[in-house]
Design a protein around this motif. Structure first.
Motif, PDB file in Angstrom:
ATOM      1  N   UNK A 159       9.748 -17.711   0.868  1.00 57.07           N
ATOM      2  CA  UNK A 159       9.061 -17.778  -0.415  1.00 57.07           C
ATOM      3  C   UNK A 159       9.797 -16.915  -1.436  1.00 57.07           C
ATOM      4  N   UNK A 160      10.673 -17.526  -2.232  1.00 58.99           N
ATOM      5  CA  UNK A 160      11.498 -16.767  -3.174  1.00 58.99           C
ATOM      6  C   UNK A 160      10.651 -16.124  -4.261  1.00 58.99           C
ATOM      7  N   UNK A 161       9.565 -16.767  -4.666  1.00 64.72           N
ATOM      8  CA  UNK A 161       8.728 -16.199  -5.726  1.00 64.72           C
ATOM      9  C   UNK A 161       8.080 -14.902  -5.274  1.00 64.72           C
ATOM     10  N   UNK A 162       7.546 -14.898  -4.064  1.00 60.66           N
ATOM     11  CA  UNK A 162       6.943 -13.675  -3.536  1.00 60.66           C
ATOM     12  C   UNK A 162       7.983 -12.577  -3.386  1.00 60.66           C
ATOM     13  N   UNK A 163       9.165 -12.946  -2.898  1.00 60.28           N
ATOM     14  CA  UNK A 163      10.221 -11.951  -2.720  1.00 60.28           C
ATOM     15  C   UNK A 163      10.636 -11.350  -4.066  1.00 60.28           C
ATOM     16  N   UNK A 164      10.784 -12.181  -5.077  1.00 57.95           N
ATOM     17  CA  UNK A 164      11.197 -11.685  -6.388  1.00 57.95           C
ATOM     18  C   UNK A 164      10.106 -10.842  -7.034  1.00 57.95           C
ATOM     19  N   UNK A 165       8.855 -11.186  -6.833  1.00 63.82           N
ATOM     20  CA  UNK A 165       7.774 -10.353  -7.358  1.00 63.82           C
ATOM     21  C   UNK A 165       7.803  -8.968  -6.720  1.00 63.82           C
ATOM     22  N   UNK A 166       8.017  -8.932  -5.424  1.00 58.72           N
ATOM     23  CA  UNK A 166       8.056  -7.638  -4.736  1.00 58.72           C
ATOM     24  C   UNK A 166       9.197  -6.777  -5.257  1.00 58.72           C
ATOM     25  N   UNK A 167      10.376  -7.372  -5.418  1.00 59.63           N
ATOM     26  CA  UNK A 167      11.499  -6.601  -5.962  1.00 59.63           C
ATOM     27  C   UNK A 167      11.203  -6.129  -7.381  1.00 59.63           C
ATOM     28  N   UNK A 168      10.499  -6.954  -8.147  1.00 63.80           N
ATOM     29  CA  UNK A 168      10.185  -6.575  -9.529  1.00 63.80           C
ATOM     30  C   UNK A 168       9.334  -5.309  -9.568  1.00 63.80           C
ATOM     31  N   UNK A 169       8.271  -5.284  -8.774  1.00 60.32           N
ATOM     32  CA  UNK A 169       7.389  -4.113  -8.816  1.00 60.32           C
ATOM     33  C   UNK A 169       8.054  -2.881  -8.222  1.00 60.32           C
ATOM     34  N   UNK A 170       8.927  -3.081  -7.250  1.00 62.81           N
ATOM     35  CA  UNK A 170       9.664  -1.944  -6.706  1.00 62.81           C
ATOM     36  C   UNK A 170      10.611  -1.381  -7.760  1.00 62.81           C
ATOM     37  N   UNK A 171      11.289  -2.258  -8.510  1.00 61.22           N
ATOM     38  CA  UNK A 171      12.148  -1.803  -9.594  1.00 61.22           C
ATOM     39  C   UNK A 171      11.367  -1.112 -10.690  1.00 61.22           C
TER      40      UNK A 171
ATOM     41  N   UNK B 196      19.223   4.387 -11.518  1.00 62.51           N
ATOM     42  CA  UNK B 196      20.234   3.716 -10.690  1.00 62.51           C
ATOM     43  C   UNK B 196      19.576   2.774  -9.685  1.00 62.51           C
ATOM     44  N   UNK B 197      18.515   3.258  -9.010  1.00 64.66           N
ATOM     45  CA  UNK B 197      17.805   2.416  -8.039  1.00 64.66           C
ATOM     46  C   UNK B 197      17.104   1.261  -8.733  1.00 64.66           C
ATOM     47  N   UNK B 198      16.553   1.520  -9.922  1.00 66.00           N
ATOM     48  CA  UNK B 198      15.878   0.458 -10.665  1.00 66.00           C
ATOM     49  C   UNK B 198      16.846  -0.671 -10.983  1.00 66.00           C
ATOM     50  N   UNK B 199      18.047  -0.318 -11.416  1.00 61.91           N
ATOM     51  CA  UNK B 199      19.054  -1.336 -11.716  1.00 61.91           C
ATOM     52  C   UNK B 199      19.409  -2.127 -10.458  1.00 61.91           C
ATOM     53  N   UNK B 200      19.593  -1.419  -9.361  1.00 62.23           N
ATOM     54  CA  UNK B 200      19.994  -2.072  -8.119  1.00 62.23           C
ATOM     55  C   UNK B 200      18.927  -3.043  -7.627  1.00 62.23           C
TER      56      UNK B 200
ATOM     57  N   UNK C 299       0.829  -1.204   0.000  1.00 66.46           N
ATOM     58  CA  UNK C 299       0.000   0.000   0.000  1.00 66.46           C
ATOM     59  C   UNK C 299       0.865   1.257   0.000  1.00 66.46           C
ATOM     60  N   UNK C 300       1.988   1.237   0.705  1.00 66.59           N
ATOM     61  CA  UNK C 300       2.894   2.388   0.688  1.00 66.59           C
ATOM     62  C   UNK C 300       3.451   2.610  -0.708  1.00 66.59           C
ATOM     63  N   UNK C 301       3.766   1.516  -1.391  1.00 66.73           N
ATOM     64  CA  UNK C 301       4.294   1.624  -2.747  1.00 66.73           C
ATOM     65  C   UNK C 301       3.259   2.213  -3.688  1.00 66.73           C
ATOM     66  N   UNK C 302       2.015   1.766  -3.571  1.00 64.46           N
ATOM     67  CA  UNK C 302       0.965   2.304  -4.428  1.00 64.46           C
ATOM     68  C   UNK C 302       0.642   3.747  -4.074  1.00 64.46           C
ATOM     69  N   UNK C 303       0.918   4.126  -2.840  1.00 63.26           N
ATOM     70  CA  UNK C 303       0.723   5.513  -2.435  1.00 63.26           C
ATOM     71  C   UNK C 303       1.846   6.407  -2.947  1.00 63.26           C
ATOM     72  N   UNK C 304       2.864   5.792  -3.581  1.00 60.03           N
ATOM     73  CA  UNK C 304       3.984   6.566  -4.101  1.00 60.03           C
ATOM     74  C   UNK C 304       5.099   6.764  -3.088  1.00 60.03           C
ATOM     75  N   UNK C 305       5.032   6.068  -1.932  1.00 57.46           N
ATOM     76  CA  UNK C 305       6.060   6.201  -0.908  1.00 57.46           C
ATOM     77  C   UNK C 305       7.112   5.108  -1.118  1.00 57.46           C
ATOM     78  N   UNK C 306       7.887   5.283  -2.174  1.00 60.12           N
ATOM     79  CA  UNK C 306       8.840   4.258  -2.568  1.00 60.12           C
ATOM     80  C   UNK C 306       9.887   3.964  -1.515  1.00 60.12           C
ATOM     81  N   UNK C 307      10.386   4.984  -0.836  1.00 63.05           N
ATOM     82  CA  UNK C 307      11.445   4.768   0.157  1.00 63.05           C
ATOM     83  C   UNK C 307      10.936   3.959   1.346  1.00 63.05           C
ATOM     84  N   UNK C 308       9.716   4.271   1.790  1.00 63.52           N
ATOM     85  CA  UNK C 308       9.159   3.520   2.901  1.00 63.52           C
ATOM     86  C   UNK C 308       8.901   2.076   2.513  1.00 63.52           C
ATOM     87  N   UNK C 309       8.331   1.875   1.323  1.00 63.73           N
ATOM     88  CA  UNK C 309       8.061   0.503   0.896  1.00 63.73           C
ATOM     89  C   UNK C 309       9.356  -0.267   0.706  1.00 63.73           C
TER      90      UNK C 309
END
Length: 620
Positions: A104-116, A126-130, A81-91
């Protein structure tokens, strides 16, 4: 838009939070029991699309540590919800703290994908690459894997590593829409570098994809338009015309295609062929820059056809139109400078709590047509959504202030009732008891003082029975004295009285030490009772005076301080957001003014030139 693309992300997070893994199970998982009451409340608000309440409950639950069974799941939801609110640093902080500990590696990788993905859309390359570097592609589902490959290829393309970008996009299916986006990005970079033929060829690759959706049709329209202008830049005019003709008439790209078609035909000196699309284009909305340009292009063609009178007439018509539109734009600029922003950026349904689903905001007022280009841009939509969120936040804070005012009223009423109860019962009872004990203390102290000043005769602390015997002895002594005065022989009676008095003295003397000790003990006990009563009376008065200083009252006061500070912050942010949107709108209008002023100047110069040169036709 940004929030729309994150809609599946929250579904993913909720899926992970409820421990449902349909991809691996291959069937619907059974309902999961909610073991924490607060987590159930969070899910209720979430499914009611009351996302602010859900986020608030999550934060409260974390602060109070009252979700022992669903703490990780609640954190996942908060991060989403923080990410959808645009609070990228908090999320990101939530995911960094939590997801690295998940099994759960699949859930973890999905989360990193949407954050990127979010960082990429924000331009934080730069953050997207990281973030994307943390992903294991083998643990991503097919639908996300293709977009992940596109994001990697796009980032490599931004770095100028074309070969690596093509290699990254190679595993995509032949008709994947992500191929279209990659080709468009690649073609745009080629044309910007002056590689017209290569760019046009890359754009045309999109046409060969089987994209049978509205999004696909729009992509093809953009590709045909872009390839047409690339061919035009490379002097391949007939190819440009063929590409422009493939754009649908109801496409948002049709105005640019019609303008490009005319210029391609004009470059071939086929002015009659160029005239037809430009005349049709000139009848469309004047808000479009292509339409504005066509008003000057038409008389240009007439000049090329040696129709000077028609050219002059069209230039004069264009001057009239441009002057009227400049007046309209000046009015629009004044409106945006003076009127309250919310009267300019009106919404038919108000500011709702639907930021996750990502409805576009469409200003509705007389100035809307002049901002159509700006409204369609992500940064303007993002600014308006930020303002919407801030106004919604202000509403929540106002509601909180109302509830807090109610709490203060309850505290004041409770204090008044407390004072009334104390004054009518306990306080008066303790004061009366205190006065009684104080009087008893004074009496005992006086007796003690007298006893200390007397000889130890024992008579100061005799009992009531002994006092009665002493009274009898004293009365007998008086009678004997009277008989003696009357001349009677009283020797025997005096001896008996002295014996009786001696016995009384002996008895009192024997008990005197113990009685003195008991008396002092009683005085000490009275002193203790008096002090205890005084302390209780003081405590009652202190409670009465400091009722508002208990823990709850202090919490209310602290909350009021925090609420006031947050309200000031939000008000300040709203003011800044309004200024930003206002300035964006004014800048857009001023750009249009500059463009129209340039066109107006060109039209006037053309009219002056035609008048100076004269004409073979009759010029009115």
């Amino acid at each position: 838009m940004l929030n729309r693309c994150l809609t599946p992300f929250l579904s993913l997070i909720l899926l992970a939070a409820l421990s449902v893994n349909a991809d691996e199970a291959g069937e619907s998982a059974p309902p999961q029991e909610v073991q924490d009451l607060r987590y159930g409340v969070i899910l209720y608000h979430y499914f009611q699309q009351q996302y602010f309440e859900a986020l608030t409950e999550t934060l409260v639950g974390e602060a109070r540590a009252d979700m022992p069974y669903h703490q990780a799941s609640a954190k996942l939801l908060r991060g989403g919800m923080s990410l959808s609110y645009g609070m990228g640093r908090q999320s990101e902080a939530v995911f960094t703290q939590l997801l690295t500990t998940l099994d759960d590696s699949q859930t973890r990788n999905r989360a990193w994908f949407y954050l990127g993905k979010l960082y990429d859309q924000q331009g934080n390359i730069a953050e997207a690459k990281k973030v994307l570097a943390n992903i294991s592609a083998n643990d991503l589902p097919t639908n996300l894997l293709e977009e992940y490959q596109f994001l990697r290829a796009k980032l490599l393309l931004n770095d100028g590593n074309v070969a690596a970008a093509k290699a990254a996009i190679a595993p995509l299916s032949a008709n994947s829409p992500w191929r279209a986006y990659f080709y468009f990005n690649h073609g745009s970079r080629q044309t910007l570098a002056g590689q017209w033929r290569q760019g046009a060829a890359t754009f045309k690759k999109i046409a060969n994809l089987e994209l049978e959706s509205e999004e696909g049709y729009l992509l093809k329209d953009r590709a045909y338009t872009a390839s047409g202008y690339a061919a035009l830049g490379g002097s391949d005019f007939e190819s440009a015309i063929n590409d422009f003709l493939k754009v649908r008439l109801d496409s948002p790209q049709v105005e640019r295609a019609m303008l490009g078609y005319g210029w391609a035909a004009a470059q071939q000196q086929n002015y009659q062929r160029a005239l037809s699309p430009w005349q049709a284009l000139s009848q469309r909305s004047l808000m479009d820059p292509s339409v504005q340009e066509s008003l000057l292009a038409i008389p240009y063609l007439y000049e090329k056809l040696d129709a000077k009178a028609s050219a002059l007439s069209e230039y004069q018509k264009a001057i009239s139109i441009f002057e009227q539109e400049l007046n309209n734009l000046a009015t629009a600029v004044d409106s945006f400078k003076q009127l309250p922003l919310l009267q300019l950026v009106a919404e038919d349904e108000g500011l709702g709590d639907d930021w996750i689903m990502g409805k576009d905001y469409l200003p509705i007022n007389n100035q809307t047509p002049y901002l159509s280009h700006l409204i369609a841009q992500d940064h303007f939509q993002s600014a308006v959504k930020d303002l919407s969120d801030l106004i919604k936040m202000q509403e929540y804070l106002q509601q909180a202030e109302t509830r807090l005012s109610g709490m203060e009223t309850v505290l004041a009423t409770q204090q008044r009732i407390w004072q009334d109860n104390l004054s009518q019962s306990q306080r008066e009872a303790y004061r009366e008891r205190y006065q009684q004990l104080l009087l008893l203390q004074q009496t005992l102290q006086q007796q003690q003082t007298l006893a200390d000043g007397e000889k130890a005769s024992g008579r100061r602390f005799i009992s009531q029975q002994e006092l009665e015997l002493w009274t009898i002895a004293s009365h007998a002594e008086q009678l004997i004295q009277q008989l003696k005065d009357a001349g009677y022989d009283i020797n025997e009676e005096q001896q008996q009285l002295r014996l009786y008095q001696g016995l009384l003295y002996w008895q009192a003397s024997e008990s005197d030490s113990e009685r003195r000790w008991q008396y002092k003990k009683q005085l000490v006990e009275v002193d203790a009772l008096l002090e205890q009563t005084a302390q209780r009376l003081q405590r009652i008065e202190s409670l009465e005076a400091t009722r508002y200083n208990d823990a709850f009252a202090k919490d209310v006061l602290a909350l009021q301080t925090r609420l006031s500070a947050r309200s000031r912050d939000v008000t300040k942010a709203i003011t800044q957001a309004e200024q930003d949107i206002r300035q964006l709108s004014i800048n857009e209008l001023e750009k249009q003014q500059q463009r129209l002023s340039y066109y107006l100047g060109q039209a006037k110069l053309a009219v002056a030139r035609l008048y100076d040169a004269g004409s073979a036709e009759s010029i009115p």
